[in-house]
Design an enzyme around this catalytic site. Structure first.
Site, PDB file in Angstrom:
ATOM      1  N   HIS A   1      16.615  -1.423  -6.562  1.00 15.83           N
ATOM      2  CA  HIS A   1      15.238  -1.595  -7.045  1.00 15.83           C
ATOM      3  C   HIS A   1      14.697  -0.275  -7.595  1.00 15.83           C
ATOM      4  O   HIS A   1      14.022   0.469  -6.876  1.00 15.83           O
ATOM      5  CB  HIS A   1      14.334  -2.066  -5.899  1.00 15.83           C
ATOM      6  CG  HIS A   1      14.589  -3.466  -5.466  1.00 15.83           C
ATOM      7  ND1 HIS A   1      14.036  -4.550  -6.104  1.00 15.83           N
ATOM      8  CD2 HIS A   1      15.352  -3.965  -4.474  1.00 15.83           C
ATOM      9  CE1 HIS A   1      14.445  -5.665  -5.514  1.00 15.83           C
ATOM     10  NE2 HIS A   1      15.250  -5.334  -4.518  1.00 15.83           N
TER      11      HIS A   1
ATOM     12  N   GLU B   1      12.300   0.225  -9.431  1.00 11.97           N
ATOM     13  CA  GLU B   1      10.826   0.246  -9.522  1.00 11.97           C
ATOM     14  C   GLU B   1      10.170   1.042  -8.402  1.00 11.97           C
ATOM     15  O   GLU B   1       9.089   1.588  -8.569  1.00 11.97           O
ATOM     16  CB  GLU B   1      10.263  -1.186  -9.563  1.00 11.97           C
ATOM     17  CG  GLU B   1      10.441  -2.028  -8.296  1.00 11.97           C
ATOM     18  CD  GLU B   1      11.750  -2.831  -8.266  1.00 11.97           C
ATOM     19  OE1 GLU B   1      12.705  -2.436  -8.976  1.00 11.97           O
ATOM     20  OE2 GLU B   1      11.807  -3.830  -7.529  1.00 11.97           O
TER      21      GLU B   1
ATOM     22  N   CYS C   1      18.062  -6.349  -9.111  1.00 11.51           N
ATOM     23  CA  CYS C   1      18.571  -6.962  -7.884  1.00 11.51           C
ATOM     24  C   CYS C   1      19.001  -8.412  -8.132  1.00 11.51           C
ATOM     25  O   CYS C   1      20.053  -8.636  -8.700  1.00 11.51           O
ATOM     26  CB  CYS C   1      17.527  -6.848  -6.772  1.00 11.51           C
ATOM     27  SG  CYS C   1      18.284  -6.947  -5.147  1.00 11.51           S
TER      28      CYS C   1
ATOM     29  N   ASP D   1       0.822  -1.211   0.000  1.00 11.11           N
ATOM     30  CA  ASP D   1       0.000   0.000   0.000  1.00 11.11           C
ATOM     31  C   ASP D   1       0.855   1.260   0.000  1.00 11.11           C
ATOM     32  O   ASP D   1       0.476   2.278  -0.562  1.00 11.11           O
ATOM     33  CB  ASP D   1      -0.946   0.018   1.204  1.00 11.11           C
ATOM     34  CG  ASP D   1      -2.244  -0.721   0.894  1.00 11.11           C
ATOM     35  OD1 ASP D   1      -2.696  -0.646  -0.261  1.00 11.11           O
ATOM     36  OD2 ASP D   1      -2.789  -1.375   1.796  1.00 11.11           O
TER      37      ASP D   1
HETATM   38  N1  GLN Z   1      18.434 -12.768  -2.890  1.00 10.52           N
HETATM   39  C1  GLN Z   1      19.296 -11.732  -3.326  1.00 10.52           C
HETATM   40  C2  GLN Z   1      20.006 -11.074  -2.152  1.00 10.52           C
HETATM   41  O1  GLN Z   1      19.618 -11.217  -1.041  1.00 10.52           O
HETATM   42  C3  GLN Z   1      18.519 -10.683  -4.128  1.00 10.52           C
HETATM   43  C4  GLN Z   1      17.522  -9.935  -3.334  1.00 10.52           C
HETATM   44  C5  GLN Z   1      16.525  -9.190  -4.178  1.00 10.52           C
HETATM   45  O2  GLN Z   1      16.371  -9.478  -5.355  1.00 10.52           O
HETATM   46  N2  GLN Z   1      15.798  -8.265  -3.587  1.00 10.52           N
HETATM   47  O3  GLN Z   1      20.996 -10.417  -2.309  1.00 10.52           O
END
Ligand code: GLN
Length: 563
Positions: A512, A514, A382, A72
């Site tokens: 990220h 996004e 990521c 949210d």
């Molecule tokens: N699993 C991976 C890490 O912990 C990527 C994490 C993710 O994509 N948010 O580094």
């Protein structure tokens, strides 16, 4: 502090879009020139959303200051175009934990500890602190769940107390209910909403505005009935039928003059609406386009699209800006593993989003290899960057054992691993976490695609991961000049962004992006990706594309249509 408070409660069912209504209402108030801050009260006994299963609960949204919250908050940021903070998310588990810690420390001086006043005071403290620190004119507070839930009762009680403390001119109660539809009699029914209003009243709250969500056309008479029953003026009962895009909800709300009603109730001036950007956005969303780009999201939490909510919204936002339509196809990476890359045959772009754990990794690696070899635009987020690095190391450099220590603790070639020396420098490790969370700066190298897209060298992006690019492998990866480290966090010496040189669009980032995309300001990495997908689509008319078996020959680096 002179902030006004708008509490949003839910009735009948959860999942009817209370978050969207709260965010949309906030949007209309902001468009009247008010500073609005949003807060979500979450009844779950979790301390934060970090440990919730994304397949069950939807994505974990991360704020700039590193709070792991529920999706949210993503709606709020997108609808309001603000950066929210840790203060925006109040989960019951965190409240109870704090009360119990204070009790253990003897801070309550031997008193018995009760929900009222100790838990409610703890909640109010966070509410008033958020009002103060945000300096907002209006604080919109969404109370998760529905009225009557045992778990949410302390939050409803807080809403009641705040009205009592601050006075009715400073507090508004908005209730969002659902009108179910009966096929047999072909009508929507008002009784469940009526009952939820009774529930609210039993807790000392008389709603000021009631939104009635429905999947079928609403008869005006029914809204009148709810107004009469609920003791509300007719204009305060608002029908919200399901529409084609949630981004039109602020317009529907403003068209029904609910923003004016709220400001009237709160004894605030009603300035003119500031802009009609949002109308233009909805027109763009609704515009028919000749071509549709097919973007494959190859992930592993496929039971619900909510898991990748922000990624999908970021893709769509980039699409609205382009001349093409865009359709996001969710592709289960485990199916790619079983069936092969035929599943990716008609895609114009491939995105591998974030994720945790080993399951589904093989299919994602196949998808990345397929995108790299066939010159299909690729965006890795990521986990997507970590896998792009592994894929390159294995298939281009021949380091067959390249892996992440997340998937194999004893990996012989740990190209992705925990960079303990650097990560030790992170302040949050003091309280036990081991994830890189929230904003970190990154410097983009000259001459890279990323630098061109961002249009600047210094960026800040949000993180949520434990593993990192292993610097020991940087020289060998960069050796041929094709694999480029395009973005680095210099202070911590951590790789943040990679790209491939001889590819129309192959970009992957450790962060990220996004979470920072907005409907009116799509993120540059997504814009670049969708534009590249548009070019790919144009150059590779699906009818001219080669039969599939041709496209799976390893090592192909030409455009598909030329083979
Ligand atoms: N699993 C991976 C890490 O912990 C990527 C994490 C993710 O994509 N948010 O580094």
């Amino acid at each position: 502090m002179s902030a006004k408070f708008v509490f949003v409660t839910g009735g009948v069912l959860s999942g009817v879009g209370k978050g969207i209504v709260a965010a949309s209402l906030a949007n209309t108030l902001k468009n009247r020139g008010y500073e609005v801050f949003l807060q979500k009260f979450d009844p779950y006994l979790n301390v934060d959303a970090g440990t919730l299963n994304p397949a069950e609960h939807g994505e974990c949204f991360v704020t700039a200051d590193g709070a792991e919250t529920d999706l949210d908050l993503g709606h709020y940021e997108r609808f309001l175009d603000v950066e929210l903070t840790r203060d925006s998310s109040v989960m019951s588990g965190a409240i109870y934990r704090s009360v119990i810690e204070k009790e253990r420390q003897g801070k309550y001086l031997g008193k018995t500890i009760q929900v009222i006043p100790h838990v409610t005071n703890e909640i109010k403290e966070r509410l008033y602190r958020a009002a103060e620190q945000s300096e907002a004119d209006i604080l919109v507070i969404e109370i998760g769940g529905t009225v009557g839930d045992i778990e949410g009762s302390h939050f409803i009680e807080v809403a009641r107390q705040v009205a009592w403390e601050r006075g009715r001119n400073n507090v508004l109660f908005v209730h969002v209910g659902y009108l179910p539809y009966l096929d047999s009699s072909q009508e929507t029914k008002t009784k469940p909403i009526q009952n939820s209003i009774i529930d609210l009243r039993a807790r000392g709250i008389q709603p000021d505005i009631v939104f009635c969500r429905a999947d079928h056309p609403i008869d005006r008479q029914q809204l009148k009935k709810i107004a009469l029953f609920g003791g509300l003026p007719e204009e305060a009962v608002v029908g919200l039928e399901t529409i084609d895009t949630v981004y039109a909800v602020p317009l529907v709300i403003a068209a029904q003059k609910v923003d004016r009603l709220v400001l009237n109730y709160l004894k605030l001036k009603i300035p003119r609406q500031r802009s009609n950007d949002w109308e233009a956005l909805v027109r763009r969303i609704r515009r028919r386009r000749k071509t549709t780009l097919k973007i494959g999201l190859v992930g592993k939490y496929m039971s619900m699209s909510d898991t990748y909510f922000s990624v999908i919204e970021a893709l769509k936002a980039a699409g609205w800006q382009s001349t093409h339509g865009l359709s996001v196809v969710l592709i289960d990476s485990e199916r790619v593993e079983q069936v092969g890359t035929t599943l990716l045959a008609d895609l114009d772009g491939i995105c591998v989003p974030g994720g945790f754990g080993k399951r589904g990794i093989k299919g994602m690696l196949l998808a990345i290899q397929y995108a790299r070899e066939n010159q299909i635009p690729f965006l890795g987020l990521c986990l997507g960057m970590q896998l792009a690095t592994i894929e390159y190391a294995r298939n281009v450099l021949g380091l067959e054992e390249a892996n992440s220590t997340e998937f194999d603790g004893n990996a012989r070639e740990p190209v992705i691993t925990t960079m303990s020396d650097q990560v030790k420098k992170l302040a949050h490790l003091e309280y036990g976490g081991s994830m890189r969370l929230g904003n970190y700066p990154c410097r983009l190298a000259q001459g890279t695609k990323a630098r061109e897209l961002y249009g600047k060298a210094s960026i800040q992006e949000r993180h949520r991961h434990r593993y990192e690019f292993n610097n020991a492998y940087r020289p060998v990866l960069e050796e041929g000049g094709e694999f480029i480290v395009a973005g680095v966090n210099n202070a911590l010496d951590l790789v943040e962004l990679i790209e491939l040189k001889d590819h129309p669009y192959f970009l992957a980032c450790q962060f990220h992006p996004e979470f920072r995309s907005r409907p009116l300001r799509p993120h540059p990495l997504f814009v670049g990706f969708v534009e590249a997908a548009g070019r790919f689509h144009k150059d590779n008319e699906p009818t001219q594309r080669l039969p599939l078996h041709y496209r799976q020959v390893p090592g192909r680096t030409r455009k598909r249509s030329q083979g």
